[in-house]
Enzyme design. Sequence first.
Site, short mmCIF file in Angstrom:
data_model
loop_
_atom_site.label_atom_id
_atom_site.label_comp_id
_atom_site.label_asym_id
_atom_site.label_seq_id
_atom_site.Cartn_x
_atom_site.Cartn_y
_atom_site.Cartn_z
N HIS A 152 0.83 -1.22 0.00
CA HIS A 152 0.00 0.00 0.00
C HIS A 152 0.85 1.25 0.00
O HIS A 152 2.08 1.20 0.15
CB HIS A 152 -0.96 -0.01 1.20
CG HIS A 152 -0.29 -0.02 2.55
ND1 HIS A 152 0.24 1.10 3.12
CD2 HIS A 152 -0.10 -1.03 3.43
CE1 HIS A 152 0.74 0.79 4.32
NE2 HIS A 152 0.55 -0.50 4.52
N CYS A 168 3.01 -5.22 6.59
CA CYS A 168 2.67 -4.77 5.24
C CYS A 168 3.89 -4.13 4.58
O CYS A 168 4.89 -3.84 5.23
CB CYS A 168 1.53 -3.75 5.29
SG CYS A 168 -0.05 -4.45 5.78
#
Length: 197
Positions: A152, A168
Site C-alpha cells: 500500500h 505490510c
Amino acid sequence: MLLHLLFSTALVLFASLTTPPSHALAQPSDRDQPGMIPDPADEQLDPRFQRQVVFFRSNEPPGTIIVHTSERFLYVVQPGGRALRYGVGVGRAGFQWQGLLRISRKEEWPDWTPPDEMIQRQPYLPRWVAGGPGNPLGARALYLGNTVYRIHGTNQPQTIGSAVSSGCFRLVNPDVVDLYDRIPLGTKVVVQQQPTL
C-alpha cells in the site's frame, strides 16, 4: 450569527477531539499516524529508493512481484533479465514474514480498519479511518491473499527504506499508484527475507 457561532464551536471541539495528545506527536515514526498528510516534497526519495529499472536475475515470469525485505525493495520482474524496482518500508522486527501469495483485491484510496491485534498493541489508534491523503494506507492498496497484509501507499514517506510496519509493505503514493496500474488481480507475490543467488 448564532448558527455561525455554533458551527465555529463545533469545529473547534471536533479539532480538539481529533488532535492527538502531545505525547502521541512525539512517538517514533514506526507508529501509524492517521491524519498526517505528507508534503509532496517528502515523497522525493533518496535516489537509492527511487523507482527505477535494474538488472535482476529471476526464474519467475515477467509481471511477478518479488519483495526482498532485507534490501527494502519490491521488484516487478520484466523481460530480459530486468525488473522495475521500488523502495519500500517493511515489517519491523517480529513482524517480518516470507511466503507466496497472490493479489486478491485492489482498492483506490482505501479505508483503513486496523486489525484487532494492532489495536491491542497500539490502543490509541482509531478504529476506522476513511480513505484520503491522511490515511496510513495511502493512495492505493493491493491485498495479499486472504491475509491482513497489503502492499500500500503511505502518509509517512520518510519511512521508506525502513523496517517499520506490522507486516505490510509500503511505498510512497506516486509509486503505489504506478504499481497499482501495472499489476492485475491474481499477480503472484513472492516475499523473501534474503535474496536468492
